[in-house]
Every structure is written in structure tokens, then in C-alpha cells.
Design a protein around this motif. Structure first.
Motif, PDB file in Angstrom:
ATOM      1  N   VAL A 116       0.825  -1.210   0.000  1.00 44.00           N
ATOM      2  CA  VAL A 116       0.000   0.000   0.000  1.00 44.00           C
ATOM      3  C   VAL A 116       0.861   1.264   0.000  1.00 44.00           C
ATOM      4  O   VAL A 116       0.649   2.173  -0.812  1.00 44.00           O
ATOM      5  N   THR A 158      -9.447  -4.873   0.593  1.00 47.13           N
ATOM      6  CA  THR A 158      -9.144  -3.444   0.448  1.00 47.13           C
ATOM      7  C   THR A 158     -10.172  -2.759  -0.459  1.00 47.13           C
ATOM      8  O   THR A 158     -10.362  -1.541  -0.369  1.00 47.13           O
ATOM      9  N   TYR A 181      -2.979   1.059  -4.702  1.00 45.90           N
ATOM     10  CA  TYR A 181      -3.030  -0.411  -4.724  1.00 45.90           C
ATOM     11  C   TYR A 181      -4.485  -0.886  -4.730  1.00 45.90           C
ATOM     12  O   TYR A 181      -4.892  -1.694  -5.575  1.00 45.90           O
ATOM     13  N   TYR A 194      -9.620 -11.446  -0.459  1.00 51.29           N
ATOM     14  CA  TYR A 194      -8.966 -12.000   0.734  1.00 51.29           C
ATOM     15  C   TYR A 194      -9.034 -10.992   1.863  1.00 51.29           C
ATOM     16  O   TYR A 194      -8.808  -9.801   1.662  1.00 51.29           O
ATOM     17  N   ASN A 249      -7.159 -11.145   5.800  1.00 51.44           N
ATOM     18  CA  ASN A 249      -5.738 -11.022   6.169  1.00 51.44           C
ATOM     19  C   ASN A 249      -5.042 -12.380   6.168  1.00 51.44           C
ATOM     20  O   ASN A 249      -5.018 -13.064   7.201  1.00 51.44           O
ATOM     21  N   ASN A 286       5.458  -4.753   6.338  1.00 49.68           N
ATOM     22  CA  ASN A 286       4.405  -3.763   6.587  1.00 49.68           C
ATOM     23  C   ASN A 286       3.297  -4.358   7.429  1.00 49.68           C
ATOM     24  O   ASN A 286       2.576  -3.635   8.106  1.00 49.68           O
ATOM     25  N   LEU A 297       1.286  -7.060  10.130  1.00 46.86           N
ATOM     26  CA  LEU A 297       1.472  -7.397  11.539  1.00 46.86           C
ATOM     27  C   LEU A 297       2.217  -8.716  11.781  1.00 46.86           C
ATOM     28  O   LEU A 297       3.228  -8.738  12.491  1.00 46.86           O
ATOM     29  N   TYR A 332       5.835  -9.123  10.836  1.00 40.79           N
ATOM     30  CA  TYR A 332       6.638  -8.256  11.705  1.00 40.79           C
ATOM     31  C   TYR A 332       6.893  -8.975  13.042  1.00 40.79           C
ATOM     32  O   TYR A 332       8.028  -9.060  13.530  1.00 40.79           O
ATOM     33  N   GLY A 344      -6.621  -2.484  16.817  1.00 37.14           N
ATOM     34  CA  GLY A 344      -7.414  -2.791  15.619  1.00 37.14           C
ATOM     35  C   GLY A 344      -7.756  -4.270  15.501  1.00 37.14           C
ATOM     36  O   GLY A 344      -6.966  -5.134  15.906  1.00 37.14           O
ATOM     37  N   ARG A 351      -8.901  -7.495  12.998  1.00 42.32           N
ATOM     38  CA  ARG A 351      -8.868  -7.977  11.619  1.00 42.32           C
ATOM     39  C   ARG A 351      -9.293  -9.446  11.565  1.00 42.32           C
ATOM     40  O   ARG A 351      -9.222 -10.162  12.558  1.00 42.32           O
ATOM     41  N   ARG A 369      -2.042   4.140  12.536  1.00 43.38           N
ATOM     42  CA  ARG A 369      -1.440   4.215  11.196  1.00 43.38           C
ATOM     43  C   ARG A 369      -2.480   4.843  10.263  1.00 43.38           C
ATOM     44  O   ARG A 369      -3.629   4.380  10.210  1.00 43.38           O
ATOM     45  N   ASP A 384      -5.855   3.208   8.450  1.00 45.19           N
ATOM     46  CA  ASP A 384      -6.344   1.985   9.091  1.00 45.19           C
ATOM     47  C   ASP A 384      -7.779   2.157   9.582  1.00 45.19           C
ATOM     48  O   ASP A 384      -8.150   3.230  10.072  1.00 45.19           O
TER      49      ASP A 384
HETATM   50  C1  LIG Z   1      -1.731  -0.464   5.052  1.00 46.07           C
HETATM   51  C2  LIG Z   1      -1.722  -1.869   4.570  1.00 46.07           C
HETATM   52  O1  LIG Z   1      -0.693  -2.482   4.373  1.00 46.07           O
HETATM   53  N1  LIG Z   1      -2.942  -2.382   4.323  1.00 46.07           N
HETATM   54  C3  LIG Z   1      -3.099  -3.753   3.835  1.00 46.07           C
HETATM   55  C4  LIG Z   1      -3.107  -4.659   5.034  1.00 46.07           C
HETATM   56  O2  LIG Z   1      -4.164  -4.277   5.849  1.00 46.07           O
HETATM   57  P1  LIG Z   1      -4.290  -4.522   7.372  1.00 46.07           P
HETATM   58  O3  LIG Z   1      -4.088  -3.227   8.013  1.00 46.07           O
HETATM   59  O4  LIG Z   1      -5.596  -5.179   7.596  1.00 46.07           O
HETATM   60  O5  LIG Z   1      -3.160  -5.590   7.781  1.00 46.07           O
HETATM   61  P2  LIG Z   1      -1.838  -5.389   8.654  1.00 46.07           P
HETATM   62  O6  LIG Z   1      -1.281  -6.740   8.875  1.00 46.07           O
HETATM   63  O7  LIG Z   1      -0.951  -4.356   8.044  1.00 46.07           O
HETATM   64  O8  LIG Z   1      -2.382  -4.787  10.043  1.00 46.07           O
HETATM   65  C5  LIG Z   1      -3.243  -5.534  10.892  1.00 46.07           C
HETATM   66  C6  LIG Z   1      -3.423  -4.779  12.185  1.00 46.07           C
HETATM   67  O9  LIG Z   1      -2.166  -4.705  12.855  1.00 46.07           O
HETATM   68  C7  LIG Z   1      -1.787  -3.357  13.096  1.00 46.07           C
HETATM   69  N2  LIG Z   1      -0.324  -3.301  12.930  1.00 46.07           N
HETATM   70  C8  LIG Z   1       0.258  -3.666  11.752  1.00 46.07           C
HETATM   71  C9  LIG Z   1       1.623  -3.668  11.598  1.00 46.07           C
HETATM   72  C10 LIG Z   1       2.420  -3.253  12.691  1.00 46.07           C
HETATM   73  O10 LIG Z   1       3.662  -3.205  12.617  1.00 46.07           O
HETATM   74  N3  LIG Z   1       1.799  -2.889  13.842  1.00 46.07           N
HETATM   75  C11 LIG Z   1       0.436  -2.909  13.986  1.00 46.07           C
HETATM   76  O11 LIG Z   1      -0.084  -2.565  15.052  1.00 46.07           O
HETATM   77  C12 LIG Z   1      -2.563  -2.526  12.107  1.00 46.07           C
HETATM   78  O12 LIG Z   1      -2.755  -1.227  12.599  1.00 46.07           O
HETATM   79  C13 LIG Z   1      -3.859  -3.320  11.986  1.00 46.07           C
HETATM   80  O13 LIG Z   1      -4.747  -2.996  13.028  1.00 46.07           O
HETATM   81  O14 LIG Z   1      -3.262  -6.008   4.662  1.00 46.07           O
HETATM   82  C14 LIG Z   1      -4.477  -6.258   3.991  1.00 46.07           C
HETATM   83  C15 LIG Z   1      -4.488  -7.737   3.675  1.00 46.07           C
HETATM   84  O15 LIG Z   1      -5.757  -8.084   3.446  1.00 46.07           O
HETATM   85  C16 LIG Z   1      -4.605  -5.416   2.722  1.00 46.07           C
HETATM   86  O16 LIG Z   1      -3.655  -5.833   1.754  1.00 46.07           O
HETATM   87  C17 LIG Z   1      -4.384  -3.953   3.073  1.00 46.07           C
HETATM   88  O17 LIG Z   1      -4.403  -3.195   1.888  1.00 46.07           O
END
Ligand SMILES: CC(=O)N[C@H]1[C@@H](OP(=O)(O)OP(=O)(O)OC[C@H]2O[C@@H](n3ccc(=O)[nH]c3=O)[C@H](O)[C@@H]2O)O[C@H](CO)[C@H](O)[C@@H]1O
Ligand SMILES: NC(=O)c1ccc[n+]([C@@H]2O[C@H](COP(=O)([O-])OP(=O)(O)OC[C@H]3O[C@@H](n4cnc5c(N)ncnc54)[C@H](O)[C@@H]3O)[C@@H](O)[C@H]2O)c1
Length: 356
Positions: free
Chosen positions: A86, A126, A148, A176, A178, A197, A199, A202, A228, A230, A291, A294
Motif C-alpha cells: 500500500v 481493500t 493499490y 482475501y 488477512n 508492513n 502485523l 513483523y 485494531g 482484523r 497508522r 487503518d
Molecule cells: C496499510 C496496509 O498495508 N494495508 C493492507 C493490510 O491491511 P491490514 O491493516 O488489515 O493488515 P496489517 O497486517 O498491516 O495490520 C493488521 C493490524 O495490525 C496493526 N499493525 C500492523 C503492523 C504493525 O507493525 N503494527 C500494527 O499494530 C494494524 O494497525 C492493523 O490494526 O493487509 C491487507 C491484507 O488483506 C490489505 O492488503 C491492506 O491493503
């Protein structure tokens, strides 16, 4: 008859290759390895004990696609190939539109030329933008928030137009939620380039010592613990969803969108705890601001996939975390550790990896 898997060397594609081979399908893969390693193809062979051809080629090269279709008797396509970051898409929108949208148009043109009209496409949750109506149903009004997401939305629209122009196409749009986890062998899994990028990759890299601590983005959301929520889905369940969608497009004409998720939401802190339990490793984290972009809560209504595809995710977060950990522990540097890559069945390079 073979199934062409575009982007089959990537995270979800490689898991789907395993499930297809295990189910007795013949497959052929095309990937430019821009975001994956050919080693994943060797691992798929190791897991399944089955052989298949792969081509190093770019969907932007129509001549290369033509060669692949002319050399293989392809009956249907599962189309994973695309760029998916993204943040990067905000900085390089043209690269995203070019790769994802033009790549898909090229693919469909060649499919049309060869009379192959069965397609399973990797879409994403998304496309629901920042809706706050959960669980999210397929009929929810669509609207993406970044380049994206807009590529996914545009491709969905292009495929709808294609179907309406020629109703002998059969297309499944798989949205999809997550995807996380890895194959239970620990041989294939998610191998992001650079700092992850998302969760779970990471967290896994913190556990293995590549990163020092997790930043939790926001603890003031209207959720049970402020973080958050998911809908995390095991990548093997997701891969099996592709088999069901493939069966569907092989027996009916039409275009249909399906949510692939579990229908259950977990918070960031619940995922941290589940991972700690599965790995026995404590994950240090620090609270940070939200972020940008989000949403607080996102999970799927999965009724349509259950009824129309006969598919339901069966693996819970324990299995997801256990399998991520097995993959990460066995491959702390992803696929980079394999010193020797055997290219026994690799097809000639048809084009150089895209150089945008
Ligand atoms: C911004 C981004 O990449 N968005 C993508 C990501 O969304 P998502 O934001 O749903 O997935 P993610 O794994 O990036 O985050 C999941 C949750 O973890 C939190 N979080 C994430 C990473 C981190 O280092 N710390 C943290 O707290 C985040 O704020 C969220 O509440 O994945 C989805 C997969 O279906 C889609 O592809 C989205 O477009
Ligand atoms: N992983 C997720 O969280 C997620 C969520 C929703 C949707 N999706 C979509 O699912 C698909 C697969 O995702 P993934 O996580 O496996 O990603 P990935 O990056 O691991 O796999 C995509 C593969 O496509 C290849 N590729 C990209 N552009 C190409 C091109 N022009 N020609 C040939 N090959 C090309 C890459 O090298 C890579 O191997 C993508 O379309 C992605 O947008 C992924």
C-alpha cells in the motif's frame, strides 16, 4: 489440461500450487520473481513430490505470455501476479497501475486469443475501503483508499465489463481478508522484502531476533483492548478456497465476488498473545499512534463462499501462529538461506524482471 498460476512463486501462489498439485491438477507457473524467490518452486516440489514447469516472465510482456499459452494446453488461470504494498503504491502509483492493471489486461487478451475463459482473480478486502459496517458482505459499496486498492477495484470492473461483453467467461473475484500462516511443513511461507508492513510477519521477525520490538498502531480504537481488529485467515485455508473457486468457474459461466476470511476478528494484542503462546517467545511492543488509513474493525461475512463454493476456513489462530513460527524459525532469513538453487525445470528466460 493445465492450470496457469500467475505469481505462483509468491506467498499465496506457492501455497495454492501445493494444494493444486496434491489435488492432482497439472500446473504451470509464470512469475517475474520481482517479489519472490525461485527457491519457493523447489520447495513446492519437495512438499508435493511432483514436478511442474515454471517460466520467468513478466505479464507486461505479451509475447512471453503468448509463448506460454502456445506451449501449454491451459484450461484455466489463477491470477495472483501483482504488486501489493500500500505505502509503495502511494509513492509509485504509475508502477502499480501499469503492473497490476496492464498486466491483467495483457493476460486476458492472451487468454481470449487462446479461448481460455476461466479465471480466478486475487482481489482484496481493500476494495471495501473504510467501511465500518461489519461483518462485511460482498454487496457492500466498494471504494478503495489508495492506488493499490484502486488497481484491485479497477481490475474487478474490467473483468465485469469483459464478462458482460462475452458471457462465456467464468470469473471468480476472491476478496482475501488477512492471509497469514504457512504450510505445516515449514518449507514455504511469507518472505517479505525489507521491513514487513503487515502485523504477523513483523511479529515473526521480532521473535527470531531480526527486529527489536513491535509498534502497535493505535490503542484508542473502539475495540475490547483499543487495538485494531482484523479477520486473519490461514494461507492454506485460503489456498483451498482457490480450489473451490476453480471448480466453480469450471462448471458455471458468470462473474462472482467471494469474501475469503474466517468471519472472526482478533485484535492486535490478541494476536501478539496467541503468537507468544505458540512460540514460547515474548514479543516486546510499544504503543504508537494510529497508522493513517487503518480502520478499527474489519471482518468478513463468509456466508456466500460457504453456500456457493462449499468452502469454509477450518484453521484457527493457534494453527496460524504455530505455522508462522515453524516457518520463521526454520528459515530465519526466508528463502535467502538456500545456497544452491536447482533450476532443473526452469524454462528459458522470456524477459528480464521488470525494470520500471
Ligand atoms: C496499510 C496496509 O498495508 N494495508 C493492507 C493490510 O491491511 P491490514 O491493516 O488489515 O493488515 P496489517 O497486517 O498491516 O495490520 C493488521 C493490524 O495490525 C496493526 N499493525 C500492523 C503492523 C504493525 O507493525 N503494527 C500494527 O499494530 C494494524 O494497525 C492493523 O490494526 O493487509 C491487507 C491484507 O488483506 C490489505 O492488503 C491492506 O491493503
Ligand atoms: N498477502 C496479502 O495480504 C494479500 C491480501 C489481499 C490480496 N492479495 C493479493 O493476492 C495476490 C498474491 O499476493 P501474495 O501475498 O502472494 O504476494 P506476493 O508478492 O508474495 O506474490 C505475488 C507474485 O507475483 C509476482 N509478480 C508481480 N508482478 C508480476 C508481473 N508483472 N509478472 C509476473 N509476475 C509478477 C511477484 O514476483 C510475486 O511472486 C496479489 O495480487 C495481492 O495483491 C494479497
Amino acid at each position: 489440461m493445465k492450470i496457469l498460476i500467475t505469481g505462483g512463486s509468491g506467498y499465496i501462489g506457492s501455497h495454492t500450487c501445493v494444494e493444486l498439485l496434491n489435488a492432482g491438477y497439472e500446473i504451470v507457473v509464470v512469475d517475474n520473481f520481482l517479489n519472490s524467490k525461485a527457491e519457493s518452486m523447489n520447495r513446492v516440489r519437495r512438499i508435493t513430490g511432483k514436478d511442474f514447469k515454471y517460466y520467468e516472465a513478466d505479464l507486461l510482456n505479451k509475447d512471453a505470455l503468448d509463448v506460454i499459452f502456445s506451449e501449454n494446453n491451459i484450461s484455466a488461470v489463477i491470477h495472483f501476479a501483482g504488486l501489493k504494498a500500500v505505502g509503495e503504491s502511494n509513492n509509485f502509483p504509475l508502477k502499480y497501475y501499469q503492473n497490476n492493471v496492464t498486466g491483467t489486461i495483457n493476460l486476458c487478451e492472451i487468454m481470449k486469443k487462446y479461448g481460455v475463459k476461466k479465471l480466478v482473480f486475487s482481489s482484496s478486502a481493500t476494495v471495501y475501503g473504510s467501511t465500518n459496517q461489519v461483518p462485511i458482505k460482498e454487496e457492500t459499496i466498494l471504494g478503495a483508499e489508495n492506488p493499490y486498492g484502486r488497481t484491485k477495484l479497477m481490475i474487478e470492473e474490467i473483468l465485469r465489463d469483459l464478462y458482460h461483453s462475452d458471457q462465456s467467461w467464468s470469473i471468480a473475484l476472491l476478496r482475501y481478508f488477512n492471509p497469514i500462516g504457512a504450510h505445516e511443513s515449514g518449507l514455504i511461507g511469507e518472505d517479505p522484502k525489507g521491513i514487513p508492513n503487515n502485523l504477523m510477519p513483523y511479529i515473526a521477525q521480532v521473535a527470531v531476533g531480526r527486529l527489536s520490538s513491535l509498534s502497535v498502531y493505535g490503542n484508542d480504537y473502539p475495540t475490547l483492548d483499543g487495538t485494531g481488529i482484523r479477520d486473519y485467515i490461514h494461507v492454506v485455508d485460503l489456498a483451498i478456497g482457490h480450489l473451490r473457486a476453480l471448480e466453480k468457474v469450471q462448471c458455471i459461466h458468470g462473474i462472482n465476488a467471494y469474501n475469503l476470511g474466517t468471519g472472526i476478528g482478533y485484535s492486535v494484542l490478541e494476536m501478539v498473545k496467541a503468537f507468544e503462546k505458540a512460540s514460547g517467545i515474548s514479543i516486546p511492543y510499544v504503543m504508537k499512534d494510529r497508522r493513517p488509513g487503518d480502520v478499527a474493525i474489519c471482518f468478513a461475512d463468509v456466508t456466500k463462499a460457504r453456500i456457493q463454493l462449499g468452502w469454509k476456513a477450518s484453521r484457527g489462530i493457534e494453527a496460524m501462529c504455530r505455522d508462522i513460527w515453524r516457518w520463521q524459525k526454520n528459515n530465519p532469513n526466508g528463502y535467502n538461506e538456500e545456497l544452491e538453487i536447482q533450476h532443473s525445470d526452469k524454462q528459458p528466460v522470456l524477459t528480464k524482471a521488470a525494470d520500471f
